[in-house]
Write a protein that holds these residues in place. Structure first.
Motif, PDB file in Angstrom:
ATOM      1  N   GLY A  17      79.605  87.472  33.242  1.00 55.01           N
ATOM      2  CA  GLY A  17      79.287  86.729  31.594  1.00 55.01           C
ATOM      3  C   GLY A  17      78.229  85.667  31.952  1.00 55.01           C
ATOM      4  N   TYR A  18      77.028  85.839  32.515  1.00 53.97           N
ATOM      5  CA  TYR A  18      76.169  85.119  33.063  1.00 53.97           C
ATOM      6  C   TYR A  18      74.790  85.518  32.239  1.00 53.97           C
ATOM      7  N   PRO A  19      74.632  85.417  30.909  1.00 55.37           N
ATOM      8  CA  PRO A  19      73.445  85.950  30.212  1.00 55.37           C
ATOM      9  C   PRO A  19      72.223  85.426  30.569  1.00 55.37           C
ATOM     10  N   LEU A  20      72.192  84.273  31.308  1.00 57.78           N
ATOM     11  CA  LEU A  20      70.989  83.518  31.320  1.00 57.78           C
ATOM     12  C   LEU A  20      70.096  84.506  32.315  1.00 57.78           C
ATOM     13  N   ALA A  21      70.915  85.194  33.315  1.00 58.77           N
ATOM     14  CA  ALA A  21      70.222  85.788  34.272  1.00 58.77           C
ATOM     15  C   ALA A  21      69.365  86.829  33.825  1.00 58.77           C
ATOM     16  N   THR A  22      69.853  87.505  32.801  1.00 59.33           N
ATOM     17  CA  THR A  22      68.715  88.415  32.413  1.00 59.33           C
ATOM     18  C   THR A  22      67.575  87.791  31.512  1.00 59.33           C
ATOM     19  N   LYS A  23      67.959  86.706  31.004  1.00 57.12           N
ATOM     20  CA  LYS A  23      66.853  86.066  30.245  1.00 57.12           C
ATOM     21  C   LYS A  23      65.782  85.738  31.186  1.00 57.12           C
ATOM     22  N   VAL A  24      66.012  85.135  32.350  1.00 54.24           N
ATOM     23  CA  VAL A  24      64.896  84.693  33.562  1.00 54.24           C
ATOM     24  C   VAL A  24      64.409  85.811  34.062  1.00 54.24           C
ATOM     25  N   ALA A  25      65.081  86.709  34.538  1.00 54.43           N
ATOM     26  CA  ALA A  25      64.562  87.848  35.151  1.00 54.43           C
ATOM     27  C   ALA A  25      63.781  88.721  34.344  1.00 54.43           C
ATOM     28  N   GLY A  26      64.388  89.108  33.180  1.00 55.00           N
ATOM     29  CA  GLY A  26      63.704  89.755  32.120  1.00 55.00           C
ATOM     30  C   GLY A  26      62.218  89.207  31.668  1.00 55.00           C
ATOM     31  N   MET A  27      62.260  88.152  31.772  1.00 54.45           N
ATOM     32  CA  MET A  27      60.947  87.391  30.952  1.00 54.45           C
ATOM     33  C   MET A  27      59.954  87.632  32.487  1.00 54.45           C
ATOM     34  N   LEU A  28      60.527  87.073  33.454  1.00 56.42           N
ATOM     35  CA  LEU A  28      59.526  87.309  34.607  1.00 56.42           C
ATOM     36  C   LEU A  28      59.105  88.664  34.877  1.00 56.42           C
ATOM     37  N   HIS A  29      60.073  89.534  34.857  1.00 52.00           N
ATOM     38  CA  HIS A  29      59.750  91.244  34.896  1.00 52.00           C
ATOM     39  C   HIS A  29      58.565  91.397  33.914  1.00 52.00           C
ATOM     40  N   GLY A  30      58.915  90.924  32.672  1.00 46.22           N
ATOM     41  CA  GLY A  30      58.060  91.251  31.550  1.00 46.22           C
ATOM     42  C   GLY A  30      56.614  91.029  31.870  1.00 46.22           C
ATOM     43  N   LEU A  31      56.496  89.805  32.429  1.00 46.45           N
ATOM     44  CA  LEU A  31      55.011  89.097  32.480  1.00 46.45           C
ATOM     45  C   LEU A  31      54.441  89.860  33.733  1.00 46.45           C
ATOM     46  N   LEU A  32      55.163  90.248  34.886  1.00 51.55           N
ATOM     47  CA  LEU A  32      54.830  90.889  35.700  1.00 51.55           C
ATOM     48  C   LEU A  32      54.505  92.449  35.214  1.00 51.55           C
TER      49      LEU A  32
END
Length: 97
Positions: free
Chosen positions: A33-48
């Motif tokens: 139940g920690y949705p911030l993890a995908t927001k941060v990792a998803g944004m970083l991965h998207g930029l990469l």
């Protein structure tokens, strides 16, 4: 640093970020139940991933990759662990610069 070396570096970093997104951030979101993890990792991965596409095009000009090879590398970037196979294939390419 040659464009091919830059591509290989970005390819590895993007591959690791994909694995972190899939195997760390998504379980944190859906199991803990920690949705911030995908927001941060998803944004970083998207930029990469955008940087990966840019560097693929730059490396394709230098080496050059055929269109088939470039498409193959792109498709491998969508598969978990595929970027590491791409790196193995790129090690065989001659560096011109």
């Amino acid at each position: 640093m040659s464009e091919l070396k830059k591509f290989r570096l970005i390819n590895k970093i993007e591959g690791y970020s994909f694995l972190v997104l899939l195997f760390v951030a998504m379980p944190l979101k859906y199991m803990m139940g920690y949705p911030l993890a995908t927001k941060v990792a998803g944004m970083l991965h998207g930029l990469l991933f955008i940087l990966f596409i840019y560097q693929l095009l730059e490396a394709a000009r230098e080496v050059p990759f055929s269109k088939k090879e470039a498409m193959y590398y792109f498709i491998l970037s969508l598969v978990p662990f595929g970027s590491f196979y791409t790196d193995k294939l790129c090690r065989r390419k001659p560096i011109t610069a």
